[in-house]
Design a protein around this motif. Structure first.
Motif, mmCIF file in Angstrom:
data_model
loop_
_atom_site.group_PDB
_atom_site.id
_atom_site.type_symbol
_atom_site.label_atom_id
_atom_site.label_comp_id
_atom_site.label_asym_id
_atom_site.label_seq_id
_atom_site.Cartn_x
_atom_site.Cartn_y
_atom_site.Cartn_z
ATOM 1 N N VAL A 1 0.844 -1.194 0.000
ATOM 2 C CA VAL A 1 0.000 0.000 0.000
ATOM 3 C C VAL A 1 0.877 1.241 0.000
ATOM 4 O O VAL A 1 1.819 1.335 0.773
ATOM 5 C CB VAL A 1 -0.915 0.031 1.247
ATOM 6 N N ASN A 2 0.558 2.182 -0.864
ATOM 7 C CA ASN A 2 1.194 3.490 -0.818
ATOM 8 C C ASN A 2 0.389 4.294 0.208
ATOM 9 O O ASN A 2 -0.693 4.801 -0.083
ATOM 10 C CB ASN A 2 1.161 4.156 -2.189
ATOM 11 N N VAL A 3 0.909 4.374 1.431
ATOM 12 C CA VAL A 3 0.199 5.006 2.537
ATOM 13 C C VAL A 3 -0.145 6.451 2.228
ATOM 14 O O VAL A 3 -1.256 6.918 2.508
ATOM 15 C CB VAL A 3 1.023 4.909 3.840
ATOM 16 N N TRP A 4 0.781 7.179 1.641
ATOM 17 C CA TRP A 4 0.563 8.596 1.348
ATOM 18 C C TRP A 4 -0.553 8.778 0.329
ATOM 19 O O TRP A 4 -1.393 9.657 0.488
ATOM 20 C CB TRP A 4 1.859 9.252 0.864
ATOM 21 N N LYS A 5 -0.562 7.944 -0.690
ATOM 22 C CA LYS A 5 -1.596 8.041 -1.716
ATOM 23 C C LYS A 5 -2.962 7.652 -1.138
ATOM 24 O O LYS A 5 -3.973 8.276 -1.438
ATOM 25 C CB LYS A 5 -1.236 7.139 -2.902
ATOM 26 N N ALA A 6 -2.982 6.624 -0.298
ATOM 27 C CA ALA A 6 -4.232 6.198 0.338
ATOM 28 C C ALA A 6 -4.778 7.301 1.236
ATOM 29 O O ALA A 6 -5.977 7.589 1.231
ATOM 30 C CB ALA A 6 -4.009 4.912 1.134
ATOM 31 N N TYR A 7 -3.888 7.947 2.000
ATOM 32 C CA TYR A 7 -4.325 9.031 2.891
ATOM 33 C C TYR A 7 -4.812 10.232 2.071
ATOM 34 O O TYR A 7 -5.818 10.856 2.407
ATOM 35 C CB TYR A 7 -3.208 9.451 3.849
ATOM 36 N N GLU A 8 -4.123 10.529 0.992
ATOM 37 C CA GLU A 8 -4.526 11.637 0.119
ATOM 38 C C GLU A 8 -5.921 11.376 -0.465
ATOM 39 O O GLU A 8 -6.764 12.269 -0.519
ATOM 40 C CB GLU A 8 -3.497 11.807 -1.001
ATOM 41 N N GLN A 9 -6.173 10.140 -0.886
ATOM 42 C CA GLN A 9 -7.484 9.763 -1.418
ATOM 43 C C GLN A 9 -8.562 9.927 -0.343
ATOM 44 O O GLN A 9 -9.628 10.487 -0.598
ATOM 45 C CB GLN A 9 -7.456 8.310 -1.902
ATOM 46 N N CYS A 10 -8.262 9.461 0.859
ATOM 47 C CA CYS A 10 -9.208 9.570 1.965
ATOM 48 C C CYS A 10 -9.475 11.029 2.307
ATOM 49 O O CYS A 10 -10.624 11.438 2.507
ATOM 50 C CB CYS A 10 -8.670 8.810 3.171
ATOM 51 N N ASP A 11 -8.429 11.826 2.357
ATOM 52 C CA ASP A 11 -8.559 13.244 2.688
ATOM 53 C C ASP A 11 -9.418 13.965 1.650
ATOM 54 O O ASP A 11 -10.244 14.812 1.994
ATOM 55 C CB ASP A 11 -7.167 13.876 2.789
ATOM 56 N N ALA A 12 -9.258 13.622 0.382
ATOM 57 C CA ALA A 12 -10.036 14.256 -0.687
ATOM 58 C C ALA A 12 -11.529 13.951 -0.562
ATOM 59 O O ALA A 12 -12.367 14.755 -0.967
ATOM 60 C CB ALA A 12 -9.527 13.796 -2.051
ATOM 61 N N ASN A 13 -11.865 12.799 0.033
ATOM 62 C CA ASN A 13 -13.266 12.388 0.181
ATOM 63 C C ASN A 13 -13.861 12.719 1.548
ATOM 64 O O ASN A 13 -15.031 12.460 1.784
ATOM 65 C CB ASN A 13 -13.404 10.876 -0.049
ATOM 66 N N SER A 14 -13.058 13.276 2.446
ATOM 67 C CA SER A 14 -13.457 13.352 3.859
ATOM 68 C C SER A 14 -14.442 14.471 4.216
ATOM 69 O O SER A 14 -15.029 14.430 5.295
ATOM 70 C CB SER A 14 -12.221 13.491 4.737
#
Length: 144
Positions: free
Chosen positions: A97-110
């Motif tokens: 998992v690319n943690v940074w990319k996953a967090y960025e995706q989550c942040d964009a939807n939050s």
């Protein structure tokens, strides 16, 4: 002399991807132990949903899993569920998992909720990725 490779071919019913699992490098894992596709993570979000229902007593009708490939948060919550669990969830069940990319995706939807990424890898405990400042605030509130 060539190396022996014991591969198990599998198919994900959620993302419709074929993948090969190397059984020799993962000797302690049997094909029936592989519960989730390493590419899309299906259906870990449903398992996390059930855990929230059981542990936080969220009514099942107040939280649902979004279908794979749909945009937005992985778990859709009603107001009552948000009152108990005010987070935006992104579930990843992948071997890498690319943690940074996953967090960025989550942040964009939050939207207005704290983004939280739940990372799960086969045969490992799930981990939670949350902003460090938010994590410290949680503990600061407990100590007051």
């Amino acid at each position: 002399m060539s190396a022996v490779i014991d591969k198990e071919e599998m198919f994900c019913n959620s993302c419709h991807t074929e993948f090969v699992f190397d059984m020799l490098s993962n000797e302690d894992i049997a094909p029936e132990d592989i519960k989730y596709c390493p590419l899309c993570g299906a259906p870990y979000d449903e398992e996390f949903r059930k855990q929230l229902i059981e542990e936080l007593y969220i009514h099942p009708e107040d939280i649902e899993s979004r279908s794979m490939g749909a945009g937005g948060e992985d778990l859709i919550m009603a107001r009552a569920a948000r009152a108990k669990f005010p987070y935006s969830i992104e579930c990843k069940n992948q071997e890498k998992v690319n943690v940074w990319k996953a967090y960025e995706q989550c942040d964009a939807n939050s939207k207005d909720y704290e983004p939280v990424v739940i990372i799960k890898k086969n045969n490992f405990k799930p981990l939670v990725v949350v902003d460090a400042e938010h994590f410290i605030k949680l503990h600061k509130q407990e100590s007051e």
